[in-house]
Design a protein around this motif. Structure first.
Motif, mmCIF file in Angstrom:
data_model
loop_
_atom_site.group_PDB
_atom_site.id
_atom_site.type_symbol
_atom_site.label_atom_id
_atom_site.label_comp_id
_atom_site.label_asym_id
_atom_site.label_seq_id
_atom_site.Cartn_x
_atom_site.Cartn_y
_atom_site.Cartn_z
ATOM 1 N N ASN A 42 -4.153 15.148 8.115
ATOM 2 C CA ASN A 42 -4.879 14.859 6.885
ATOM 3 C C ASN A 42 -5.267 13.392 6.909
ATOM 4 O O ASN A 42 -4.448 12.534 7.262
ATOM 5 N N SER A 43 -6.497 13.089 6.535
ATOM 6 C CA SER A 43 -6.947 11.695 6.575
ATOM 7 C C SER A 43 -6.152 10.811 5.622
ATOM 8 O O SER A 43 -6.068 9.601 5.832
ATOM 9 N N SER A 44 -5.557 11.403 4.600
ATOM 10 C CA SER A 44 -4.769 10.591 3.667
ATOM 11 C C SER A 44 -3.506 10.049 4.345
ATOM 12 O O SER A 44 -3.026 8.972 3.985
ATOM 13 N N VAL A 45 -2.961 10.782 5.315
ATOM 14 C CA VAL A 45 -1.759 10.309 6.018
ATOM 15 C C VAL A 45 -2.101 9.088 6.866
ATOM 16 O O VAL A 45 -1.480 8.025 6.745
ATOM 17 N N LEU A 46 -3.101 9.235 7.740
ATOM 18 C CA LEU A 46 -3.486 8.115 8.592
ATOM 19 C C LEU A 46 -4.056 6.966 7.769
ATOM 20 O O LEU A 46 -3.771 5.795 8.046
ATOM 21 N N GLY A 47 -4.845 7.289 6.747
ATOM 22 C CA GLY A 47 -5.418 6.246 5.906
ATOM 23 C C GLY A 47 -4.355 5.432 5.189
ATOM 24 O O GLY A 47 -4.457 4.206 5.084
ATOM 25 N N THR A 48 -3.319 6.115 4.700
ATOM 26 C CA THR A 48 -2.225 5.405 4.025
ATOM 27 C C THR A 48 -1.503 4.474 4.979
ATOM 28 O O THR A 48 -1.175 3.332 4.630
ATOM 29 N N VAL A 49 -1.276 4.942 6.200
ATOM 30 C CA VAL A 49 -0.622 4.101 7.212
ATOM 31 C C VAL A 49 -1.476 2.869 7.499
ATOM 32 O O VAL A 49 -0.961 1.744 7.602
ATOM 33 N N MET A 50 -2.782 3.072 7.635
ATOM 34 C CA MET A 50 -3.672 1.946 7.927
ATOM 35 C C MET A 50 -3.659 0.927 6.780
ATOM 36 O O MET A 50 -3.667 -0.282 7.020
ATOM 37 N N VAL A 51 -3.628 1.410 5.534
ATOM 38 C CA VAL A 51 -3.562 0.505 4.386
ATOM 39 C C VAL A 51 -2.261 -0.289 4.428
ATOM 40 O O VAL A 51 -2.260 -1.517 4.221
ATOM 41 N N GLU A 52 -1.155 0.389 4.688
ATOM 42 C CA GLU A 52 0.148 -0.278 4.731
ATOM 43 C C GLU A 52 0.179 -1.385 5.764
ATOM 44 O O GLU A 52 0.691 -2.473 5.516
ATOM 45 N N ARG A 53 -0.379 -1.112 6.937
ATOM 46 C CA ARG A 53 -0.306 -2.086 8.016
ATOM 47 C C ARG A 53 -1.324 -3.211 7.843
ATOM 48 O O ARG A 53 -1.034 -4.371 8.129
ATOM 49 N N THR A 54 -2.540 -2.896 7.396
ATOM 50 C CA THR A 54 -3.532 -3.961 7.211
ATOM 51 C C THR A 54 -3.151 -4.883 6.060
ATOM 52 O O THR A 54 -3.532 -6.056 6.062
ATOM 53 N N GLN A 55 -2.375 -4.365 5.090
ATOM 54 C CA GLN A 55 -1.898 -5.188 3.988
ATOM 55 C C GLN A 55 -0.568 -5.873 4.307
ATOM 56 O O GLN A 55 -0.013 -6.573 3.454
ATOM 57 N N SER A 56 -0.053 -5.643 5.514
ATOM 58 C CA SER A 56 1.205 -6.264 5.978
ATOM 59 C C SER A 56 2.367 -5.990 5.028
ATOM 60 O O SER A 56 3.156 -6.884 4.689
ATOM 61 N N PHE A 57 2.490 -4.728 4.594
ATOM 62 C CA PHE A 57 3.603 -4.344 3.730
ATOM 63 C C PHE A 57 4.918 -4.432 4.500
ATOM 64 O O PHE A 57 4.958 -4.214 5.714
ATOM 65 N N THR A 58 5.987 -4.721 3.768
ATOM 66 C CA THR A 58 7.325 -4.659 4.358
ATOM 67 C C THR A 58 7.726 -3.196 4.520
ATOM 68 O O THR A 58 7.008 -2.285 4.084
ATOM 69 N N LEU A 59 8.885 -2.955 5.128
ATOM 70 C CA LEU A 59 9.355 -1.589 5.330
ATOM 71 C C LEU A 59 9.550 -0.871 3.997
ATOM 72 O O LEU A 59 9.125 0.278 3.830
ATOM 73 N N GLU A 60 10.191 -1.537 3.023
ATOM 74 C CA GLU A 60 10.408 -0.917 1.717
ATOM 75 C C GLU A 60 9.081 -0.633 1.009
ATOM 76 O O GLU A 60 8.897 0.434 0.415
ATOM 77 N N GLN A 61 8.168 -1.582 1.079
ATOM 78 C CA GLN A 61 6.859 -1.393 0.465
ATOM 79 C C GLN A 61 6.102 -0.239 1.119
ATOM 80 O O GLN A 61 5.469 0.571 0.434
ATOM 81 N N SER A 62 6.180 -0.154 2.443
ATOM 82 C CA SER A 62 5.476 0.901 3.176
ATOM 83 C C SER A 62 6.003 2.282 2.808
ATOM 84 O O SER A 62 5.227 3.215 2.573
ATOM 85 N N MET A 63 7.335 2.421 2.755
ATOM 86 C CA MET A 63 7.923 3.718 2.432
ATOM 87 C C MET A 63 7.635 4.103 0.978
ATOM 88 O O MET A 63 7.332 5.258 0.681
ATOM 89 N N GLY A 64 7.708 3.136 0.064
ATOM 90 C CA GLY A 64 7.380 3.408 -1.327
ATOM 91 C C GLY A 64 5.919 3.778 -1.494
ATOM 92 O O GLY A 64 5.582 4.715 -2.228
ATOM 93 N N PHE A 65 5.041 3.074 -0.781
ATOM 94 C CA PHE A 65 3.613 3.363 -0.861
ATOM 95 C C PHE A 65 3.314 4.737 -0.275
ATOM 96 O O PHE A 65 2.455 5.465 -0.786
ATOM 97 N N GLY A 66 4.033 5.121 0.794
ATOM 98 C CA GLY A 66 3.852 6.448 1.384
ATOM 99 C C GLY A 66 4.251 7.553 0.419
ATOM 100 O O GLY A 66 3.529 8.541 0.247
ATOM 101 N N LEU A 67 5.405 7.376 -0.227
ATOM 102 C CA LEU A 67 5.849 8.369 -1.214
ATOM 103 C C LEU A 67 4.870 8.445 -2.383
ATOM 104 O O LEU A 67 4.461 9.537 -2.806
#
Length: 203
Positions: free
Chosen positions: A122-147
């Motif tokens: 699903n494009s939302s899965v890859l898109g969310t990952v790309m947003v997390e990484r381009t925004q330089s989220f921390t691990l906690e931020q990335s997991m919270g943003f994914g949920l």
């Protein structure tokens, strides 16, 4: 103890951010085609779909977080980044497939196995990952943003499903019934949420 509470607070604050202010569907247009298919598919449970999407994105987040550090050290990170993140999604999807395959005889096991490709590819899965990484989220931020992105997708499905029931009025011109009026409705919601986050539409 304070560090744990702070990490939990960051996790949930980014989850809420992803559900409302940064909704994957309405603010970034991720997974809209799958959303439209899901609304019209009575065989697929929106709840189970959203559960698998949430699990997938939460499991992909730490893999992508550590893989992002590896990619950043390479001479061509822009070219490697999408491939590495796709590999992370594939690894998580394979893990989920194995777990669901072993539980296929149990209640809901077969249904979840059938929904898995819809939720993971699903494009939302890859898109969310790309947003997390381009925004330089921390691990906690990335997991919270994914949920939160998974829950935000469920919110979008619920809103569009309710609209699908209400947009069958005879007052709607025949040329706009069905998919056209659904896309117009999604666009109006996207503008409303985009404005809610503090942006203005320039005409």
């Amino acid at each position: 103890m304070n560090d744990v509470m702070q990490a939990v607070g960051v996790f949930f604050s980014y989850a809420v951010l992803a559900v409302f202010a940064q909704n994957a569907v309405f603010t970034r247009g991720l997974g809209v085609s799958r959303l439209v298919q899901l609304v019209g598919d009575e065989r697929t449970s929106s709840g189970w779909f959203a559960l698998l999407l949430c699990v997938t994105q939460v499991l992909v987040a730490p893999l992508a977080f550590y893989a992002g550090g590896f990619v950043a050290a390479q001479p061509n990170p822009a070219q490697l980044r999408p491939l590495v993140y796709l590999a992370c999604v594939a690894v998580v999807s394979l893990f989920e497939f194995i777990m669901l395959w072993t539980a296929r005889g149990k209640r809901h096991g077969g249904q979840l196995l059938r929904i898995l490709p819809l939720a993971s590819v699903n494009s939302s899965v890859l898109g969310t990952v790309m947003v997390e990484r381009t925004q330089s989220f921390t691990l906690e931020q990335s997991m919270g943003f994914g949920l939160g992105s998974g829950l935000g997708y469920l919110l979008a499905v619920m809103l569009v499903t309710e609209a699908d029931r209400r947009l069958r009025s005879e007052a709607i011109p025949e040329a706009f019934r069905g998919l056209p009026i659904t896309l117009v409705y999604i666009g109006v919601l996207a503008l409303a949420i985009y404005g809610f986050t503090g942006h203005s539409v320039i005409l």
